[in-house]
Design an enzyme around this catalytic site. Structure first.
Site, mmCIF file in Angstrom:
data_model
loop_
_atom_site.group_PDB
_atom_site.id
_atom_site.type_symbol
_atom_site.label_atom_id
_atom_site.label_comp_id
_atom_site.label_asym_id
_atom_site.label_seq_id
_atom_site.Cartn_x
_atom_site.Cartn_y
_atom_site.Cartn_z
ATOM 1 N N GLY A 41 0.790 -1.222 0.000
ATOM 2 C CA GLY A 41 0.000 0.000 0.000
ATOM 3 C C GLY A 41 0.827 1.279 0.000
ATOM 4 C CB ALA A 119 -12.159 -4.540 -4.927
ATOM 5 C CE1 TYR A 186 3.061 12.130 8.739
ATOM 6 C CE2 TYR A 186 1.180 13.405 9.498
ATOM 7 C CZ TYR A 186 1.685 12.302 8.848
ATOM 8 O OH TYR A 186 0.846 11.374 8.304
ATOM 9 C CG ASP A 312 -4.640 5.903 6.817
ATOM 10 O OD1 ASP A 312 -4.342 5.543 7.975
ATOM 11 O OD2 ASP A 312 -3.802 6.351 6.008
ATOM 12 C CB ALA A 320 1.598 2.190 8.996
ATOM 13 C CG HIS A 444 25.560 4.668 31.618
ATOM 14 N ND1 HIS A 444 25.157 5.981 31.458
ATOM 15 C CD2 HIS A 444 26.916 4.690 31.700
ATOM 16 C CE1 HIS A 444 26.237 6.757 31.461
ATOM 17 N NE2 HIS A 444 27.318 5.992 31.600
#
Length: 465
Positions: A41, A119, A186, A312, A320, A444
């Site tokens: 996609g 489709a 973004y 979406d 996603a 660390h």
């Protein structure tokens, strides 16, 4: 062409659709997936993956260019670097191709039948697909709509010629000398910053008072500083009006009401995305809608029995990983498992420079719930690993209830903070309190230590500031 009958039909092989189909196949469900384009996609082919490849290439080129001809602080000197953008695009396309093949292989492994074509519903249980060899009719007990989203087109800046969407921006034959970006969200800033690093003169036009409006001002401050460092011109409170007659400039009404003409070889329009609800027969099944989106419940069921919708096409957040989680859930529901959608938080990442991560509630959102809150914030300027990566700009912030220290939200801005998103999401999903994060031993030296220190700060005893 012989009709196909199956238990589950998935329309769309994007992140949500292909994950749904793979999981269904793993569970032994007779599954068919339909995709008009390539597997993966928008995200895999013209979104998440190729944009991150371009961003990485831009970062590497900018690093080399920044220190060309002068001694750097690391003791590394380089000659003037050269960009062969065609090879950059080919490298990006190679990654996409490998992932396309990977998704196709996973579908095959799960015994999912893949049908390529467009489709269209005949009714709630029957779909016809226009394939290269003719019309294929598919009948299914259950249908999942995963048709995704598409870039929003402005009527006065229609796509075509020098006006492009993010899709075309990722396949340009060359870096434009001058790039105008319409939209300071973004997508616009991710791509705008990348092209600036590759050598383009970039101007960002945003109608709202500030960029990245969905994030709080404190979180975006390091990004705005970096925009200035890259020489990107930012016009806020400005309205794009159209393109010049020659197609070589963007016409803008500036915040002061004066008209401006911004010279541009390409005009990138990134004002949002819209659900793909047209062209596949929505009118034939008459689903209940929630504005522009398909209305769903906590199991992704639509208003029609046996018809689900994910990703979406069902609304915000258009991410996603949200679609993937929904797809996996629906496959298990169809298999008879007891599942529902009850996510405490879905991390969201903005791959600007530096990166932004949010999960759960912002400080302002938490305050609106009522009751007192605690905020713990730790700067990367006090983090050893960030210093060794020259990534001191930014911080990690934890928002929690004051009474029981339940963590409500986590935010971060900084170099590479996208990799902290899993820890943020896990903390919220598990119902962590400040003491849980503070009491977890963080390795660390890592940037993840800033997460622990932010929790300690919220408790009133950060160790390294």
């Amino acid at each position: 062409m012989k009709d196909i009958t199956c238990k589950l039909l998935v329309i769309g092989a994007g992140p949500g659709g292909y994950v749904c189909a793979i999981r269904a196949g793993q569970l032994g469900i007779d599954t068919v997936v339909i995709e008009a384009g390539k597997p993966g996609g928008t995200c895999l082919n013209v979104g998440c993956i190729p944009s991150k490849a371009l961003i990485h290439a831009a970062e590497e080129f900018e690093k080399a260019s920044h220190w060309a001809g002068k001694p750097g602080p690391l003791g590394i000197s380089v000659e003037s670097p050269k960009l062969e953008f065609g090879k950059t695009v080919a490298w990006k396309d190679g990654i996409v191709s490998r992932l396309n093949s990977g998704v196709a292989g996973l579908l095959k492994k799960a015994k999912v039948k893949y049908v390529q074509g467009w489709a269209k519903f005949r009714d709630g249980k029957t779909v016809e697909v226009e394939t290269e060899t003719g019309t294929q009719v598919i009948r299914a007990e259950n249908v999942v709509i995963a048709t995704g989203s598409a870039p929003v087109e402005l009527p006065f800046l229609p796509f075509g010629g020098n006006v492009i969407s993010s899709t075309e921006a990722l396949s340009l034959p060359a870096v434009p000398e001058r790039l105008a970006v319409v939209g300071g969200g973004y997508i616009g800033l991710e791509l705008g910053m990348a092209f600036a690093k590759l050598g383009a003169k970039v101007t960002v036009v945003e109608a709202l008072p500030r960029l990245l409006q969905q994030y709080d001002a404190e979180l975006t401050k390091p990004v705005l500083k970096r925009l200035a460092d890259l020489g990107i011109e930012v016009l806020t409170g400005a309205k794009a009006k159209g393109v010049s007659s020659k197609g070589d400039a963007l016409l803008v009404e500036a915040a002061d009401g004066k008209d401006r003409k911004i010279a541009a070889d390409k005009i990138l329009v990134t004002v949002g995305r819209k659900p793909v609800t047209a062209g596949w027969g929505l009118e034939e099944i008459d689903l209940d809608m929630s504005g522009r989106f398909i209305r769903i419940d906590d199991q992704c069921r639509t208003s029609m029995r046996g018809v689900y919708a994910i990703g979406d096409v069902t609304g915000e957040p258009m991410l996603a990983h949200r679609a993937m989680a929904q797809g996996e859930m629906v496959a298990e529901i169809v298999a008879g498992h007891k599942r529902s959608w009850d996510k405490r938080a879905i991390p969201a990442i903005c791959f600007t420079d530096p990166e932004l991560v949010t999960a759960g509630l912002s400080p302002d959102e938490a305050k609106k719930l009522g009751g007192e809150i605690k905020i713990g914030q730790f700067p990367f300027s006090a983090n050893g690993r960030a210093m060794t990566k020259q990534g001191e700009d930014g911080f990690v912030r934890v928002v929690a209830r004051a009474d029981n220290h339940l963590v409500l939200g986590i935010q971060a801005v900084g170099q590479g903070v996208s990799e902290l998103s899993a820890a943020f999401g896990l903390a919220l999903e598990m119902g962590a309190r400040l003491e849980d994060i503070a009491g977890t031993i963080h390795a660390h030296p890592t940037q993840g230590e800033a997460f622990q220190e932010a929790a300690l700060k919220g408790l009133g005893h950060a160790l390294h500031i």
